[in-house]
Design an enzyme around this catalytic site. Sequence first.
Site, PDB file in Angstrom:
ATOM      1  N   ASP A  22      -3.516  17.933   2.188  1.00 51.88           N
ATOM      2  CA  ASP A  22      -4.679  17.043   2.282  1.00 51.88           C
ATOM      3  C   ASP A  22      -5.919  17.862   1.971  1.00 51.88           C
ATOM      4  O   ASP A  22      -6.186  18.871   2.617  1.00 51.88           O
ATOM      5  CB  ASP A  22      -4.770  16.449   3.693  1.00 51.88           C
ATOM      6  N   GLU A 106      -2.281  14.577  -2.866  1.00 56.05           N
ATOM      7  CA  GLU A 106      -2.739  13.202  -3.002  1.00 56.05           C
ATOM      8  C   GLU A 106      -3.632  13.111  -4.234  1.00 56.05           C
ATOM      9  O   GLU A 106      -4.398  14.026  -4.514  1.00 56.05           O
ATOM     10  CB  GLU A 106      -3.530  12.811  -1.763  1.00 56.05           C
ATOM     11  N   CYS A 159      -0.597   6.128  11.240  1.00 58.31           N
ATOM     12  CA  CYS A 159      -0.010   7.067  12.197  1.00 58.31           C
ATOM     13  C   CYS A 159       1.325   7.542  11.633  1.00 58.31           C
ATOM     14  O   CYS A 159       2.212   6.738  11.370  1.00 58.31           O
ATOM     15  CB  CYS A 159       0.191   6.375  13.547  1.00 58.31           C
ATOM     16  N   CYS A 162       4.556   6.590  14.010  1.00 57.11           N
ATOM     17  CA  CYS A 162       5.138   5.252  14.168  1.00 57.11           C
ATOM     18  C   CYS A 162       4.830   4.325  13.002  1.00 57.11           C
ATOM     19  O   CYS A 162       5.374   3.231  12.912  1.00 57.11           O
ATOM     20  CB  CYS A 162       4.669   4.623  15.479  1.00 57.11           C
ATOM     21  N   CYS A 178      -3.359   7.089  18.342  1.00 60.58           N
ATOM     22  CA  CYS A 178      -2.723   5.879  17.818  1.00 60.58           C
ATOM     23  C   CYS A 178      -2.705   4.806  18.895  1.00 60.58           C
ATOM     24  O   CYS A 178      -2.258   5.041  20.007  1.00 60.58           O
ATOM     25  CB  CYS A 178      -1.314   6.184  17.334  1.00 60.58           C
ATOM     26  N   CYS A 181       1.400   3.889  19.526  1.00 61.53           N
ATOM     27  CA  CYS A 181       2.339   4.783  20.204  1.00 61.53           C
ATOM     28  C   CYS A 181       1.649   5.846  21.055  1.00 61.53           C
ATOM     29  O   CYS A 181       2.311   6.595  21.767  1.00 61.53           O
ATOM     30  CB  CYS A 181       3.279   5.448  19.194  1.00 61.53           C
ATOM     31  N   ASP A 188      -6.815  15.340   9.517  1.00 60.11           N
ATOM     32  CA  ASP A 188      -6.343  15.947   8.272  1.00 60.11           C
ATOM     33  C   ASP A 188      -4.841  16.237   8.296  1.00 60.11           C
ATOM     34  O   ASP A 188      -4.152  16.060   7.297  1.00 60.11           O
ATOM     35  CB  ASP A 188      -7.110  17.238   7.974  1.00 60.11           C
TER      36      ASP A 188
HETATM   37 ZN    ZN Z   1       1.611   5.705  16.293  1.00 58.91          ZN
END
Ligand code: ZN
Length: 233
Positions: A22, A106, A159, A162, A178, A181, A188
């Site tokens: 990243d 990316e 996330c 999850c 998150c 979860c 980053d």
């Molecule tokens: Zn999550």
Amino acid sequence: MSFVVEIQPEILPKTDNSVGIDLGIKTFATLSDGSKIEAPRPLKKRISKYRKLSKSLSKKTIGSKRYEKARLRIAKFHAKLKDTRTDFLHKLSTEIIRENQTIILEDLNVSGMVKNRKLSRAISDLGWRQFRTFLESKAEKYSREFRVISRWEPTSQICYACGFKGGKLDLSIREWECLNCGAKHDRDLNAAINILVAGGQSETLNGRGGKQKTTVEVAAVCETSTRRGAKAR
Ligand SMILES: [Zn+2]
């Protein structure tokens, strides 16, 4: 008299490591293994020095000896800046290529950031494009696989644990939790892991594995990320 020089392609030992990278403004690169790499010198410091130099130049009479001196100082400043940056990017790209078989980056959405002039200047100064070019050419040289993923969903919003998609994060937010979860994320690092996962998925989705040649593949981040990327290392 003539000499025949045989150039052997350099060989690096194979490794099973894959890495997602990243790129950022605050931290130049965050790797999916958790490493953070800072750019050589604070950008602000260099910008203020440049302002001082150009201000000094603007006060001189064009064509005068003093003007020529000030102009040379600016040219030297640029050359030094370029050298420092190129050196940094060379060392970092070599290290990443050496340690990983598959490198996933990316797609750099630089055009989208051009609207923000301050940001675009910072980006061009950091040398993201140059870094990508270095990784690409070194991957080819050392038989590593280099992939570029494009994105439908920003990697920083999902996330990795999850797959839950949170809202847009302001650039100033470096850590988040998150809502689904409860995992705590470094912004980053979470993005870097999602990049790694997305790069791995592109291979399975296309049913192509074990390629020898360096290719640039374009995949997309699926909305439901899995933990596979974290395990891939
Ligand atoms: Zn999550």
